[in-house]
Design an enzyme around this catalytic site. Structure first.
Site, PDB file in Angstrom:
ATOM      1  N   GLY A 162       0.861  -1.199   0.000  1.00 13.28           N
ATOM      2  CA  GLY A 162       0.000   0.000   0.000  1.00 13.28           C
ATOM      3  C   GLY A 162       0.886   1.235   0.000  1.00 13.28           C
ATOM      4  O   GLY A 162       2.033   1.186  -0.460  1.00 13.28           O
ATOM      5  N   ILE A 164       2.373   2.916   2.497  1.00 11.07           N
ATOM      6  CA  ILE A 164       3.609   2.864   3.299  1.00 11.07           C
ATOM      7  C   ILE A 164       4.566   1.803   2.741  1.00 11.07           C
ATOM      8  O   ILE A 164       5.765   2.034   2.614  1.00 11.07           O
ATOM      9  CB  ILE A 164       3.290   2.628   4.794  1.00 11.07           C
ATOM     10  CG1 ILE A 164       2.431   3.785   5.330  1.00 11.07           C
ATOM     11  CG2 ILE A 164       4.575   2.509   5.609  1.00 11.07           C
ATOM     12  CD1 ILE A 164       1.890   3.600   6.741  1.00 11.07           C
ATOM     13  N   THR A 242       6.113  -2.247  11.560  1.00 10.76           N
ATOM     14  CA  THR A 242       5.677  -0.902  11.971  1.00 10.76           C
ATOM     15  C   THR A 242       4.162  -0.774  11.784  1.00 10.76           C
ATOM     16  O   THR A 242       3.641   0.337  11.732  1.00 10.76           O
ATOM     17  CB  THR A 242       6.372   0.196  11.122  1.00 10.76           C
ATOM     18  OG1 THR A 242       6.172  -0.106   9.738  1.00 10.76           O
ATOM     19  CG2 THR A 242       7.838   0.306  11.426  1.00 10.76           C
ATOM     20  N   SER A 243       3.467  -1.929  11.645  1.00 10.73           N
ATOM     21  CA  SER A 243       2.023  -1.855  11.371  1.00 10.73           C
ATOM     22  C   SER A 243       1.228  -1.945  12.678  1.00 10.73           C
ATOM     23  O   SER A 243       0.963  -0.922  13.319  1.00 10.73           O
ATOM     24  CB  SER A 243       1.615  -2.923  10.353  1.00 10.73           C
ATOM     25  OG  SER A 243       1.866  -4.230  10.856  1.00 10.73           O
ATOM     26  N   ARG A 244       0.873  -3.146  13.085  1.00  9.03           N
ATOM     27  CA  ARG A 244       0.217  -3.360  14.374  1.00  9.03           C
ATOM     28  C   ARG A 244       0.804  -4.622  14.987  1.00  9.03           C
ATOM     29  O   ARG A 244       1.073  -5.607  14.282  1.00  9.03           O
ATOM     30  CB  ARG A 244      -1.296  -3.544  14.201  1.00  9.03           C
ATOM     31  CG  ARG A 244      -2.064  -2.267  13.930  1.00  9.03           C
ATOM     32  CD  ARG A 244      -2.085  -1.326  15.146  1.00  9.03           C
ATOM     33  NE  ARG A 244      -2.858  -0.131  14.891  1.00  9.03           N
ATOM     34  CZ  ARG A 244      -2.366   1.015  14.398  1.00  9.03           C
ATOM     35  NH1 ARG A 244      -1.085   1.108  14.097  1.00  9.03           N
ATOM     36  NH2 ARG A 244      -3.146   2.063  14.221  1.00  9.03           N
ATOM     37  N   GLU A 273       0.679  -2.785  24.305  1.00  5.51           N
ATOM     38  CA  GLU A 273       1.489  -1.563  24.375  1.00  5.51           C
ATOM     39  C   GLU A 273       1.045  -0.710  25.560  1.00  5.51           C
ATOM     40  O   GLU A 273      -0.174  -0.556  25.745  1.00  5.51           O
ATOM     41  CB  GLU A 273       1.337  -0.760  23.075  1.00  5.51           C
ATOM     42  CG  GLU A 273       1.876  -1.501  21.865  1.00  5.51           C
ATOM     43  CD  GLU A 273       1.682  -0.731  20.552  1.00  5.51           C
ATOM     44  OE1 GLU A 273       1.169   0.407  20.572  1.00  5.51           O
ATOM     45  OE2 GLU A 273       2.043  -1.277  19.500  1.00  5.51           O
ATOM     46  N   HIS A 292       6.167   2.590  19.396  1.00  4.29           N
ATOM     47  CA  HIS A 292       5.072   2.989  18.489  1.00  4.29           C
ATOM     48  C   HIS A 292       5.196   4.475  18.112  1.00  4.29           C
ATOM     49  O   HIS A 292       4.319   5.289  18.430  1.00  4.29           O
ATOM     50  CB  HIS A 292       3.700   2.692  19.106  1.00  4.29           C
ATOM     51  CG  HIS A 292       2.632   2.526  18.047  1.00  4.29           C
ATOM     52  ND1 HIS A 292       1.564   1.682  18.169  1.00  4.29           N
ATOM     53  CD2 HIS A 292       2.481   3.122  16.821  1.00  4.29           C
ATOM     54  CE1 HIS A 292       0.806   1.759  17.086  1.00  4.29           C
ATOM     55  NE2 HIS A 292       1.342   2.621  16.252  1.00  4.29           N
TER      56      HIS A 292
HETATM   57  C1  DGY Z   1      -1.324   4.893  12.703  1.00  5.78           C
HETATM   58  O1  DGY Z   1      -1.544   6.004  12.219  1.00  5.78           O
HETATM   59  O2  DGY Z   1      -2.095   3.943  12.558  1.00  5.78           O
HETATM   60  C2  DGY Z   1      -0.057   4.740  13.481  1.00  5.78           C
HETATM   61  O3  DGY Z   1       0.073   3.533  14.068  1.00  5.78           O
HETATM   62  C3  DGY Z   1       0.123   5.873  14.465  1.00  5.78           C
HETATM   63  O4  DGY Z   1       0.442   6.967  13.727  1.00  5.78           O
END
Ligand code: DGY
Length: 331
Positions: A162, A164, A242-244, A273, A292
């Site tokens: 996507g 990112i 860096t997603s979830r 978290e 995060h």
């Molecule tokens: C999001 O935007 O979903 C990030 O995890 C925090 O900026």
């Protein structure tokens, strides 16, 4: 003649202090209450504010579920200051005619920067080196001290091409990386533009030196990377998330890092978290962990706050907001 009373101003509850003038702009159109401090409002406080709210400006730490929506009869919009919105029960909002918006786009490059920072830091053991250098663990230079992995020319597997994921791919091209991607569907044009080859997930895991995750957390992607998937990765591969946190089975990841089934990981997110003290994750030297902060640049956080408040202002003006995640609720 009796004076006519002004209609009551709409009430907006903002669940944390925001950067920039987003709150001031909301105040031009509504009565606004901002939850003070850094911590999210406790559930009962959120429920109490929601009961009279026309709009909520929420963060990813605020759970917006059916019970909360039921307690909010006036609510027209939940504007989430994040691109991810797994904290919101969107189906429940839609069923109640409540609009949900997010903040895509403005955080793409900032988050991609952090994904690449984690990739480089994990590959070259930057954080470990810093820790050693400060704590008396810097020995005389020798050929086998703190050896890492080359990034230049390596293979990067991107799960989710996507916005990112594509931004990470663009950075990787500067490092002459071979690019693989997988996702719900093949993206011919984008793949060709980025020089990225579409492959099945298992192939991506088997062939990549670095695997980076860029998918939203949904029922489908929860624990997308578990013990089986980690077992397919190369022993010297590194996983970046860096997603979830929920996209990775954290227990399986801990095991894979401990047993050196994979070489390392760079995480900006975790299943719980903040990661609680005593969590086995915190013991792993081959893990680079950030709290995060993917979108945490000064300019980006301002843009996110502006975008989130703009959506509320639009709804208060009777307009359709941008970045609706449930357009079907608008009809
Ligand atoms: C999001 O935007 O979903 C990030 O995890 C925090 O900026």
């Amino acid at each position: 003649m009796a004076e006519r009373e002004d209609p009551p101003r709409p009430y907006v509850f903002v669940t944390r202090e925001l950067p920039g003038d987003a709150v001031e702009r909301l105040r031009s159109a509504a009565e606004v209450e901002v939850w003070p401090g850094q911590e999210p409002p406790p559930r009962e406080e959120l429920l109490r504010r929601a009961a009279r709210a026309d709009a909520l400006l929420t963060l990813l730490t605020d759970r917006v579920d059916a019970a909360l929506l039921d307690a909010a009869p006036r609510l027209r919009i939940v504007s989430n200051m994040a691109v991810g919105y797994d904290n919101i029960d969107v189906a429940a909002a839609t069923a109640r005619g409540v609009l949900v918006t997010n903040t895509p786009g403005v955080l793409t490059e900032t988050t991609a920067d952090l994904a690449f920072a984690l990739l480089l830091a994990s590959a070259r053991r930057v954080v470990e080196g810093d820790r050693l250098a400060r704590s008396g663990g810097w020995p005389t230079w020798h050929p086998s001290f703190l050896l890492g992995h080359d990034v230049y020319g390596a293979t990067l597997g991107i799960i989710g091409l996507g916005a990112i994921g594509s931004a990470v791919a663009r950075r990787a091209r500067g490092f002459a990386m071979r690019l693989l991607y997988c996702g719900k569907r093949r993206q011919e044009e984008l793949g060709a533009e980025l020089g990225a080859r579409f492959v099945p997930l298992d192939t991506l895991l088997q062939e990549s030196d670095f695997v980076t995750l860029h998918v939203p957390l949904t029922a489908e992607t929860r624990h997308l990377i578990g013990r089986r998937e980690l077992g397919l990765m190369k022993p010297d591969a590194i996983l970046i998330n860096t997603s979830r946190g929920g996209v990775v089975d954290q227990r399986a990841l801990c095991e894979a890092l401990r047993s050196r089934c994979i070489a390392g990981a760079g995480l900006d997110v975790a299943e719980v978290e903040p990661v609680p003290a005593g969590d086995p994750l915190l013991e792993l030297y081959n893990l680079t962990l950030t709290p995060h902060v993917g979108s945490a640049s000064i300019a980006t956080r301002r843009r996110m706050a502006d975008m989130a408040s703009d959506a509320i202002l639009a709804v208060l003006r009777g307009q359709k907001p941008a970045n609706l995640v449930n357009p079907e609720a608008a009809v």
